[in-house]
Every structure is written in structure tokens, then in C-alpha cells.
Design a protein around this motif. Structure first.
Motif, mmCIF file in Angstrom:
data_model
loop_
_atom_site.group_PDB
_atom_site.id
_atom_site.type_symbol
_atom_site.label_atom_id
_atom_site.label_comp_id
_atom_site.label_asym_id
_atom_site.label_seq_id
_atom_site.Cartn_x
_atom_site.Cartn_y
_atom_site.Cartn_z
ATOM 1 N N ALA A 82 0.811 -1.213 0.000
ATOM 2 C CA ALA A 82 0.000 0.000 0.000
ATOM 3 C C ALA A 82 0.850 1.272 0.000
ATOM 4 C CB ALA A 82 -0.925 0.007 1.211
ATOM 5 N N GLY A 83 2.147 1.145 0.221
ATOM 6 C CA GLY A 83 2.986 2.343 0.174
ATOM 7 C C GLY A 83 3.900 2.523 1.344
ATOM 8 N N GLY A 84 3.775 1.680 2.383
ATOM 9 C CA GLY A 84 4.720 1.745 3.501
ATOM 10 C C GLY A 84 4.316 2.714 4.583
ATOM 11 N N THR A 85 5.185 3.661 4.881
ATOM 12 C CA THR A 85 4.987 4.574 6.013
ATOM 13 C C THR A 85 3.675 5.330 5.902
ATOM 14 O OG1 THR A 85 7.387 4.879 6.106
ATOM 15 C CG2 THR A 85 6.030 6.461 7.318
ATOM 16 N N GLY A 86 2.931 5.323 7.032
ATOM 17 C CA GLY A 86 1.688 6.076 7.097
ATOM 18 C C GLY A 86 0.456 5.316 6.671
ATOM 19 N N GLU A 87 0.605 4.127 6.106
ATOM 20 C CA GLU A 87 -0.561 3.338 5.701
ATOM 21 C C GLU A 87 -1.153 2.631 6.933
ATOM 22 O OE1 GLU A 87 -1.891 3.639 2.810
ATOM 23 O OE2 GLU A 87 -0.242 4.922 2.126
ATOM 24 N N PRO A 88 -2.456 2.331 6.905
ATOM 25 C CA PRO A 88 -3.145 1.898 8.128
ATOM 26 C C PRO A 88 -3.028 0.416 8.471
ATOM 27 C CG PRO A 88 -4.725 2.097 6.335
ATOM 28 C CD PRO A 88 -3.399 2.556 5.797
ATOM 29 N N TYR A 89 -2.454 -0.409 7.593
ATOM 30 C CA TYR A 89 -2.485 -1.855 7.837
ATOM 31 C C TYR A 89 -1.703 -2.262 9.085
ATOM 32 C CZ TYR A 89 -4.543 -2.119 3.211
ATOM 33 O OH TYR A 89 -5.387 -1.955 2.141
ATOM 34 N N GLU A 90 -0.710 -1.466 9.457
ATOM 35 C CA GLU A 90 0.126 -1.844 10.593
ATOM 36 C C GLU A 90 -0.659 -1.958 11.899
ATOM 37 O OE1 GLU A 90 3.048 1.195 10.739
ATOM 38 O OE2 GLU A 90 1.699 2.726 11.556
ATOM 39 N N ILE A 91 -1.771 -1.208 11.997
ATOM 40 C CA ILE A 91 -2.545 -1.278 13.235
ATOM 41 C C ILE A 91 -3.174 -2.656 13.416
ATOM 42 C CG2 ILE A 91 -4.765 -0.519 12.286
ATOM 43 C CD1 ILE A 91 -3.145 0.498 15.652
ATOM 44 N N LEU A 92 -3.319 -3.422 12.306
ATOM 45 C CA LEU A 92 -3.890 -4.771 12.403
ATOM 46 C C LEU A 92 -2.995 -5.716 13.202
ATOM 47 C CD1 LEU A 92 -5.198 -5.263 8.754
ATOM 48 C CD2 LEU A 92 -6.536 -4.680 10.772
ATOM 49 N N ILE A 93 -1.719 -5.357 13.368
ATOM 50 C CA ILE A 93 -0.819 -6.193 14.159
ATOM 51 C C ILE A 93 -1.315 -6.296 15.602
ATOM 52 C CG2 ILE A 93 1.554 -6.396 15.034
ATOM 53 C CD1 ILE A 93 2.518 -5.082 12.504
ATOM 54 N N LEU A 94 -2.134 -5.338 16.016
ATOM 55 C CA LEU A 94 -2.684 -5.387 17.368
ATOM 56 C C LEU A 94 -3.507 -6.663 17.594
ATOM 57 C CD1 LEU A 94 -3.110 -3.957 20.087
ATOM 58 C CD2 LEU A 94 -5.083 -2.787 19.078
ATOM 59 N N ILE A 95 -4.143 -7.186 16.552
ATOM 60 C CA ILE A 95 -4.987 -8.381 16.702
ATOM 61 C C ILE A 95 -4.174 -9.594 17.129
ATOM 62 C CG2 ILE A 95 -6.547 -9.972 15.513
ATOM 63 C CD1 ILE A 95 -7.522 -7.605 13.844
ATOM 64 N N PRO A 96 -3.110 -9.988 16.398
ATOM 65 C CA PRO A 96 -2.306 -11.120 16.889
ATOM 66 C C PRO A 96 -1.595 -10.822 18.198
ATOM 67 C CG PRO A 96 -1.290 -10.136 14.952
ATOM 68 C CD PRO A 96 -2.661 -9.544 15.062
ATOM 69 N N VAL A 97 -1.236 -9.550 18.429
ATOM 70 C CA VAL A 97 -0.615 -9.198 19.713
ATOM 71 C C VAL A 97 -1.574 -9.496 20.858
ATOM 72 C CG1 VAL A 97 0.129 -7.257 21.169
ATOM 73 C CG2 VAL A 97 1.050 -7.515 18.860
ATOM 74 N N LEU A 98 -2.831 -9.140 20.709
ATOM 75 C CA LEU A 98 -3.821 -9.399 21.759
ATOM 76 C C LEU A 98 -3.991 -10.904 21.977
ATOM 77 C CD1 LEU A 98 -6.597 -6.760 20.970
ATOM 78 C CD2 LEU A 98 -4.898 -6.715 22.799
ATOM 79 N N PHE A 99 -4.012 -11.667 20.898
ATOM 80 C CA PHE A 99 -4.158 -13.118 21.032
ATOM 81 C C PHE A 99 -2.977 -13.721 21.776
ATOM 82 C CE2 PHE A 99 -3.120 -17.347 19.323
ATOM 83 C CZ PHE A 99 -4.219 -18.047 19.790
ATOM 84 N N VAL A 100 -1.768 -13.353 21.369
ATOM 85 C CA VAL A 100 -0.572 -13.895 22.016
ATOM 86 C C VAL A 100 -0.518 -13.462 23.478
ATOM 87 C CG1 VAL A 100 1.957 -13.798 22.043
ATOM 88 C CG2 VAL A 100 0.737 -14.094 19.879
ATOM 89 N N ALA A 101 -0.857 -12.208 23.762
ATOM 90 C CA ALA A 101 -0.827 -11.713 25.146
ATOM 91 C C ALA A 101 -1.836 -12.440 26.023
ATOM 92 C CB ALA A 101 -1.105 -10.216 25.167
ATOM 93 N N ALA A 102 -2.960 -12.841 25.436
ATOM 94 C CA ALA A 102 -4.007 -13.501 26.216
ATOM 95 C C ALA A 102 -3.670 -14.955 26.523
ATOM 96 C CB ALA A 102 -5.338 -13.442 25.459
ATOM 97 N N VAL A 103 -2.851 -15.594 25.674
ATOM 98 C CA VAL A 103 -2.671 -17.039 25.764
ATOM 99 C C VAL A 103 -1.293 -17.455 26.251
ATOM 100 C CG1 VAL A 103 -2.639 -19.183 24.406
ATOM 101 C CG2 VAL A 103 -4.398 -17.450 23.969
ATOM 102 N N TYR A 104 -0.259 -16.799 25.807
ATOM 103 C CA TYR A 104 1.092 -17.330 25.955
ATOM 104 C C TYR A 104 1.834 -16.721 27.144
ATOM 105 C CZ TYR A 104 0.117 -19.447 21.496
ATOM 106 O OH TYR A 104 -0.463 -20.210 20.510
ATOM 107 N N PRO A 105 2.878 -17.406 27.612
ATOM 108 C CA PRO A 105 3.655 -16.914 28.755
ATOM 109 C C PRO A 105 4.497 -15.700 28.376
ATOM 110 C CG PRO A 105 4.610 -18.947 27.895
ATOM 111 C CD PRO A 105 3.328 -18.753 27.171
ATOM 112 N N PRO A 106 5.025 -14.966 29.378
ATOM 113 C CA PRO A 106 5.760 -13.710 29.115
ATOM 114 C C PRO A 106 6.900 -13.850 28.124
ATOM 115 C CG PRO A 106 5.268 -13.884 31.441
ATOM 116 C CD PRO A 106 4.853 -15.186 30.824
ATOM 117 N N GLY A 107 7.653 -14.961 28.158
ATOM 118 C CA GLY A 107 8.769 -15.124 27.236
ATOM 119 C C GLY A 107 8.324 -15.116 25.787
ATOM 120 N N VAL A 108 7.226 -15.824 25.490
ATOM 121 C CA VAL A 108 6.698 -15.860 24.128
ATOM 122 C C VAL A 108 6.170 -14.487 23.737
ATOM 123 C CG1 VAL A 108 4.961 -16.904 22.619
ATOM 124 C CG2 VAL A 108 6.143 -18.305 24.312
#
Length: 354
Positions: free
Chosen positions: A105-131
Motif C-alpha cells: 500500500a505504500g509503507g509509512t503512514g498506511e493503516p495496515y500496521e494497526i492490524l498487528i494489534l490483533i495477533p498481539v492481543l491473542f498472544v498476550a491472552a494465551v502465551y507466557p511472558p517469554g513468548v
């Protein structure tokens, strides 16, 4: 957050996934994948994927979206295929897919990066601190990548730092809250297990009660039928127990019941078990034992009780016992009835002999 609460997040558990339900985790992963695909499709009109390689970007983006839908469907429809490890691998690949669309989409400033929050929330909810820490490093690299390939000046690095700090904060809060919920879930399960055990133990004699006997009898009959092994059941009661209550009081009667139960229990070997049937009556389950072997054991138990237990007048306590062996097609009720009839016959025989 108090230091005591903070330290709980880093306490090492024997099971990294304590307090979790794998089926619930799988459903959550499938729904998160579906949500990610839907948000991606919503962003396409606002941030076209044709900036870098033209229509080829749309082909790649649609391929990523279709793959996300397929994975989501597989997780929801075939959950048994997915383990904690494989779901973590999918979370890493989702970051790669999001980073690719950010570049298309063009790199810097495009909105797709905010979608990384979804897997971050999943990993934070399930996995131990090291992961979680390792995953956040991957997320940080993904957010910083546009700054590298777009050669963005230092003034615009906040465009990557801001979302990363947001993900760290939200992910940490989710992990903390889920650790609390998991701890409560484990405690409730522990209390429920304790309550189930308590419900099957006779408070007075400290041996298993009639409810436990009925459950164990069904299990043992099923096992004996399946494995073709013998099973005997013995019923017994204390001779002249009413006299103890009437002449010496109910406290002495309770003491006698406890002493008899403990003497019998100490004489039995695994997997034999003794239960309080009710009042001054007891039952024994003797897996792998024929009627002849049960009679030998009964004699040993009677001798142990007479030697170890005394009435308040110093007379030995005697117990009547008789056994019945499980026959083909016999039900739990029929085996219990056969043992009860054998006990009645034993009482009659004792009276005649005396």
C-alpha cells in the motif's frame, strides 16, 4: 500495578498454559483471524494495494485475505488439528502478511500496521511472558520496516513508536487480566474437586461413603466385564452395635465406628476398598478376587478388627461379614442384593452356633 501483582505475571508455572481451555483458545484464534480478514477488506478501499507493484499488489492482497479465511475456517471447523504451538506460528505469519500489505500500500503512514494489534492481543491472552516478549520484538520489527525501506527521517519515527507502545500497553493489560481470570478459574476448579472428594468421604469414619461405593461398584463391574476378571463384594455390620449406643452413649458408638473403619481400611491392599454403607454397616469391593479369596480376606479383616478395636467394657468388637461374587450379566443392584443375602445368612449361622 502493585509490585506483588506485577511479580505474578512472571511466576514460572509447571504448565505454561495453566488455567486455559484449549478449545476456547482455538475458537478465539479462529475468530481473531476472521476479524483480521474483515478489517483488512474494509481498509482496501481506503488504502489500495497497488502502490508498489500495481495490480500485482491486489493479487497478493486478495491471496492473503483468502488464506486468512481458509485458516479461520479450518480452526473453527477442525479445531483438533491445532495446538498452542501451531497457533503461535500462525500469529507470526499473520504479522508477515500484514507487513506485506503495508508495503504494497505504500509503507509509512498506511493503516495496515494497526492490524498487528490483533495477533498481539491473542498472544498476550494465551502465551507466557517469554513468548509475548519475542512476539513483541517481531511486531516492533514489522512496524519499523517501513522506516527502513522508505528511508524515513528520524522526525517520523514516532509513526512506528506510537503504535508499538500502544501494543505493549494493551497487550500487557490483557495478559494481566487474563492471568487473574485464569488464576480464579484454577482456584474454582480446585475447590470443585475438593468438594467432590468431600462429598464422597464419610465424615465420621474418614472412609469413602455410600455414594462413592455406588459409583465405584459400577466402574468395577464394567472393568470386570471388559477384562474378564473376577469381582467380589462383601457386606458387613458390627455385632450388637445398638448395645454400645444404648449402654455407653452415642459418642462411644461413633468412636467404635471410626476405629472399626480404620482397622478394616488398614488391612486392605490396593485395589481393595472399604466403604461405610450406612449406620454400622460397611461394604468392601474386591477387584480381581473370587469368592474363596474374599472369604479368606474377610477372616483376616475380622481378626484385625477384634484385635484392634475394643468396646468401652474392654470386650473386643466383632463384625459380621459375607461376600458374593459377580456372575455373568449380573447388575450392580443384583450383586449388592446377593452380598446382602449372604450377610443375612451369615448372621443366622452365627446365632445358631452361639
Amino acid at each position: 500495578m502493585p509490585m506483588k501483582e506485577l511479580r505474578k505475571l512472571f511466576v514460572r508455572q509447571e504448565n505454561a498454559y495453566w488455567g486455559l481451555d484449549i478449545d476456547l483458545v482455538r475458537r478465539m484464534a479462529g475468530l481473531f483471524a476472521l476479524i483480521g480478514v474483515l478489517f483488512t477488506v474494509l481498509l482496501w478501499p481506503l488504502s489500495p494495494l497497488s502502490d508498489q507493484i500495481g495490480n500485482g499488489g491486489w493479487a497478493l492482497g486478495i491471496g492473503i485475505g483468502v488464506l486468512g479465511l481458509v485458516i479461520s475456517a479450518l480452526i473453527l471447523l477442525r479445531p483438533s488439528l491445532w495446538s498452542y504451538r501451531s497457533l503461535a506460528v500462525l500469529a507470526y505469519f499473520s504479522v508477515v502478511g500484514i507487513s506485506l500489505m503495508q508495503w504494497l500500500a505504500g509503507g509509512t503512514g498506511e493503516p495496515y500496521e494497526i492490524l498487528i494489534l490483533i495477533p498481539v492481543l491473542f498472544v498476550a491472552a494465551v502465551y507466557p511472558p517469554g513468548v509475548i516478549a519475542g512476539f513483541l520484538l517481531i511486531a516492533a520489527a514489522s512496524l519499523a520496516a517501513p522506516l527502513v525501506y522508505d528511508q524515513v527521517s528520524g522526525d517520523l519515527t514516532a509513526s512506528a513508536v506510537g503504535p508499538f507502545l500502544l501494543m505493549v500497553g494493551v497487550g500487557g493489560a490483557v495478559h494481566y487480566l487474563l492471568i487473574e481470570i485464569r488464576g480464579q478459574r484454577v482456584e474454582l476448579a480446585r475447590e470443585e474437586k475438593h468438594a467432590r472428594v468431600e462429598a464422597r468421604v464419610d465424615e465420621l469414619t474418614a472412609i469413602a461413603n455410600r455414594r462413592a461405593f455406588e459409583e465405584a461398584l459400577i466402574d468395577e463391574i464394567s472393568r470386570a466385564d471388559r477384562m474378564g476378571t473376577p469381582l467380589s463384594m462383601a457386606m458387613g455390620d458390627i455385632e450388637h452395635f445398638k448395645q454400645i449406643n444404648d449402654h455407653f452413649g452415642h459418642l462411644e458408638g461413633d468412636r467404635a465406628l471410626h476405629a472399626v473403619a480404620q482397622a478394616m481400611d488398614s488391612e486392605l491392599r490396593v485395589p481393595d476398598r472399604v466403604f461405610r454403607w450406612g449406620g454400622d454397616e460397611f461394604a468392601m469391593l474386591l477387584p480381581g478376587t473370587k469368592k474363596e479369596g474374599a472369604d479368606v480376606l474377610i477372616g483376616r479383616v475380622q481378626a484385625k478388627v477384634s484385635a484392634a478395636c475394643r468396646r468401652p467394657d474392654s470386650e473386643p468388637v466383632w463384625i459380621h461379614f459375607a461376600a458374593a461374587e459377580l456372575q455373568p450379566e449380573m447388575t450392580a443392584t443384583e450383586l449388592t442384593g446377593a452380598a446382602d443375602l449372604a450377610l443375612m445368612a451369615e448372621r443366622t449361622r452365627d446365632r445358631r452356633e452361639r
